[in-house]
Design an enzyme around this catalytic site. Structure first.
Site, PDB file in Angstrom:
ATOM      1  N   GLY A  81       0.810  -1.216   0.000  1.00 16.98           N
ATOM      2  CA  GLY A  81       0.000   0.000   0.000  1.00 16.98           C
ATOM      3  C   GLY A  81       0.842   1.263   0.000  1.00 16.98           C
ATOM      4  O   GLY A  81       1.980   1.276   0.452  1.00 16.98           O
ATOM      5  N   ARG A 145       0.979  -5.927  -4.872  1.00 20.51           N
ATOM      6  CA  ARG A 145       1.041  -6.791  -3.693  1.00 20.51           C
ATOM      7  C   ARG A 145       1.478  -8.219  -4.025  1.00 20.51           C
ATOM      8  O   ARG A 145       1.316  -9.132  -3.216  1.00 20.51           O
ATOM      9  CB  ARG A 145      -0.315  -6.802  -2.990  1.00 20.51           C
ATOM     10  CG  ARG A 145      -0.699  -5.429  -2.420  1.00 20.51           C
ATOM     11  CD  ARG A 145      -1.953  -5.487  -1.579  1.00 20.51           C
ATOM     12  NE  ARG A 145      -2.345  -4.186  -1.075  1.00 20.51           N
ATOM     13  CZ  ARG A 145      -1.877  -3.623   0.050  1.00 20.51           C
ATOM     14  NH1 ARG A 145      -0.989  -4.271   0.779  1.00 20.51           N
ATOM     15  NH2 ARG A 145      -2.296  -2.436   0.428  1.00 20.51           N
ATOM     16  N   ASP A 176       5.911  -7.539   5.355  1.00 19.77           N
ATOM     17  CA  ASP A 176       5.881  -8.676   4.432  1.00 19.77           C
ATOM     18  C   ASP A 176       6.835  -8.461   3.266  1.00 19.77           C
ATOM     19  O   ASP A 176       7.551  -9.383   2.855  1.00 19.77           O
ATOM     20  CB  ASP A 176       4.461  -8.902   3.904  1.00 19.77           C
ATOM     21  CG  ASP A 176       3.570  -9.613   4.918  1.00 19.77           C
ATOM     22  OD1 ASP A 176       4.117 -10.226   5.864  1.00 19.77           O
ATOM     23  OD2 ASP A 176       2.340  -9.553   4.776  1.00 19.77           O
ATOM     24  N   LYS A 202       8.579   0.883   5.138  1.00 20.06           N
ATOM     25  CA  LYS A 202       7.408   1.676   4.780  1.00 20.06           C
ATOM     26  C   LYS A 202       6.142   1.076   5.369  1.00 20.06           C
ATOM     27  O   LYS A 202       5.952  -0.136   5.308  1.00 20.06           O
ATOM     28  CB  LYS A 202       7.272   1.709   3.243  1.00 20.06           C
ATOM     29  CG  LYS A 202       5.987   2.323   2.730  1.00 20.06           C
ATOM     30  CD  LYS A 202       5.231   1.414   1.751  1.00 20.06           C
ATOM     31  CE  LYS A 202       4.607   0.227   2.417  1.00 20.06           C
ATOM     32  NZ  LYS A 202       3.639  -0.509   1.597  1.00 20.06           N
ATOM     33  N   THR A 203       5.302   1.864   5.982  1.00 19.43           N
ATOM     34  CA  THR A 203       3.902   1.553   6.256  1.00 19.43           C
ATOM     35  C   THR A 203       3.321   2.658   7.122  1.00 19.43           C
ATOM     36  O   THR A 203       3.929   3.053   8.120  1.00 19.43           O
ATOM     37  CB  THR A 203       3.677   0.191   6.966  1.00 19.43           C
ATOM     38  OG1 THR A 203       2.306   0.090   7.372  1.00 19.43           O
ATOM     39  CG2 THR A 203       4.544   0.031   8.203  1.00 19.43           C
ATOM     40  N   ASP A 205       0.857   2.235   8.936  1.00 24.23           N
ATOM     41  CA  ASP A 205       0.313   1.599  10.142  1.00 24.23           C
ATOM     42  C   ASP A 205       1.245   1.727  11.339  1.00 24.23           C
ATOM     43  O   ASP A 205       0.824   1.536  12.479  1.00 24.23           O
ATOM     44  CB  ASP A 205       0.029   0.120   9.890  1.00 24.23           C
ATOM     45  CG  ASP A 205      -1.160  -0.089   8.971  1.00 24.23           C
ATOM     46  OD1 ASP A 205      -1.857   0.893   8.665  1.00 24.23           O
ATOM     47  OD2 ASP A 205      -1.384  -1.238   8.540  1.00 24.23           O
TER      48      ASP A 205
END
Length: 552
Positions: A81, A145, A176, A202-203, A205
């Site tokens: 994402g 993805r 992941d 990266k994220t 979240d």
């Protein structure tokens, strides 16, 4: 295409680098640290990564560059994402690569890992790169993805690299994606391909973090974007004084986004999934907790408020997790077809009642019908309930409404409850990166090339000391295997990077915990306003409250 004034101005912004990376490529040397080991399951991880396990952490410092002088042909992909700042990772990588040798080449593989497999790429030049500096999104080359995890895929990637003379691959992604980067690095080392793999964290979240990675990129911008919107909602609530706003924010596996947004805006309620799980809270207990705030504020004549709900909250509720597991089993295999063929909801309800245990049926029965039906919507590729589709903000507002109706009937509540619902997700993923993320991401990319230049493989680009001014940031690298453990995934033991959950004994949560009783009853709202790009550093270069509290 007509460009906005802000976009034009952001193209001109020069990201700040850590002090040791400002010395010039020829004056950057390596300081070798201690050997590493994985966070858990050391023997199993070492057996799976015999060529890349146990390597030393490194930091860059001022000194004569001793790396081998050779032409570098590097490939880069964006994986998973979107997160604000991804473009700047590529820009930093490109600038370092060209500063070292004008003959160096950077390939951008399109659409994520599938671009590597399909040999779909663009070769970057100055004009291409300059049109994406300091901008949000992943549209520079797109993302995807697809997972790189099989020997067949690795062989294809190795052939693509050989075809173009590629010496290194940079994978920009989350836990992941960087797990896949570690596995690919091991394959390349085992087969003596001469190709290095470097990861970048990266994220939005915020769950890719540990003692080495202080925060993943994008978290700063996304939470500031959400906090601006929540602050605006709070201002509206305090103006109209007649609505309770239930705001769901991204973060399925961890509640970092919800916690940071709450720290910035001081809402009346913020649920933290990790606390719900630790205390084994039921849906009824969570509902009571929110309803207590609504009732206490109503007693003051304030029939309004704001509640922040993490996207994945229901997965942290033990009884709900059991219910989900039973529903997955109930509809396993061909049984889903039999269920879907039933003509009415009444028939489906009877099917459900016959298949669930008494305890899970008791949970199911207290859910609003709309939520009950959401649990039986389209399954994911593994046949499981798509928990992310559950509108948890509507679930809790409906349950609070029923709870308050019972209190009103008992004579213990006499207020008004008018809920409104919001989901803040995609609004934060592609925003113009904050100065922090613009600087951090550029540094990660620049640093990634230094790791390549010095021959490291299976390392994560690491920039730390992030709560300080950029001049004091520390650049270096750590073996990705250091972050790994073994987890059970789809019936198999797999090496994966351990997700970082909200620590209930950590400073950010403890500060929130010390304030929330007051916030629940009083109106303590903070209005952060829009992200600022120009002006004094104390306004424009702020880190997140989470990072500031952790490093205080």
């Amino acid at each position: 295409m007509k460009l906005s004034s802000l976009q034009l101005a952001r193209y001109q912004y020069q990201p700040k680098l850590p002090g040791m990376l400002r010395n010039g490529i020829s004056e950057i040397c390596v300081k070798v640290g201690e050997p590493t080991q994985s966070v858990a399951d050391q023997e199993k991880i070492q057996a799976l990564f015999p060529n890349t396990y146990g390597k030393n952490e490194i930091t860059f410092q001022k000194g004569a560059n001793t790396s081998e002088a050779k032409k570098q042909v590097v490939g880069v992909i964006l994986s998973g994402g979107q997160a604000p700042g991804g473009h700047n990772v590529i820009c930093g990588l490109y600038d370092a690569l060209k500063a070292t040798n004008k003959e160096n080449i950077l390939y951008g593989f399109k659409g994520g890992p599938s671009g590597l497999l399909e040999d779909s790429y663009v070769i970057f030049d100055d004009a291409y790169i300059n049109s994406y500096r300091n901008t949000g999104g992943f549209d520079i080359i797109g993302s995807g993805r697809t997972k790189l995890e099989t020997e067949e895929q690795f062989a294809v990637v190795a052939e693509v690299c050989k075809k173009h003379g590629i010496t290194a691959i940079v994978i920009i992604g989350g836990d992941d994606s960087n797990t896949n980067a570690a596995v690919l690095a091991e394959y390349f080392a085992a087969h003596n391909t001469g190709v290095q793999v470097i990861g970048c964290p990266k994220t939005i979240d915020g769950d890719l973090k540990n003692e080495d990675i202080e925060c993943s990129f994008g978290f700063d911008t996304a939470t500031k974007t959400y906090a601006e919107i929540v602050g605006n909602i709070e201002r509206d609530a305090n103006s109209a004084k007649k609505y309770w706003h239930f705001v769901k924010v991204m973060g399925r596996s961890a509640s970092h986004v919800a916690l940071e947004t709450a720290l910035q805006t001081q809402p009346n309620i913020c649920l933290i999934g990790e606390e719900v799980a630790a205390k084994k809270m039921s849906l009824a207990q969570i509902t009571d907790y929110i309803a207590d705030s609504v009732a206490a504020r109503a007693a003051k004549g304030w029939n309004f408020g704001v509640a922040i709900i993490p996207e994945g909250i229901v997965e942290f509720v033990p009884e709900f997790s059991v219910l989900i597991a039973e529903i997955n089993e109930l509809l396993a295999g061909n049984k889903a077809d039999a269920f879907n063929a039933l003509p009415t909801w009444e028939d489906k309800y009877a099917f459900i009642k016959a298949g669930l245990t008494e305890a899970s049926m008791a949970v199911f029965e207290i859910l609003p019908q709309a939520i009950q039906q959401q649990l039986f919507l389209e399954r994911d590729p593994h046949g499981n309930v798509q928990v992310s589709l559950i509108e948890s903000e509507k679930l809790f507002s409906a349950m609070v409404k029923e709870n308050l109706a019972a209190r009103k009937k008992a004579g213990t509540y006499n207020g008004k409850f008018s809920p409104l619902h919001h989901f803040l997700g995609y609004e934060g993923r592609c925003a113009f990166p904050s100065n922090f993320d613009a600087d951090y991401c550029y540094s990660l990319g620049y640093n990634a090339f230094m790791l390549i230049q010095y021959g490291f493989n299976g390392y994560l680009s690491k920039v730390s000391n992030l709560s300080k001014p950029a001049e004091e940031w520390v650049a270096g690298g750590m073996p990705i295997t250091k972050m790994m453990n073994i987890e059970r995934r789809h019936g198999h033991d797999k090496p994966v990077i351990r997700k970082a959950l909200v620590e209930l004994d950590g400073k950010p949560f403890k500060f929130f915990e010390s304030k929330r009783e007051e916030w629940a009853v009083e109106t303590c709202y903070v209005y952060p306003g829009a992200i600022q790009y120009f002006g004094p550093a104390e306004v424009c270069d702020l880190t997140t409250r989470t990072l500031a509290l952790e490093k205080a």
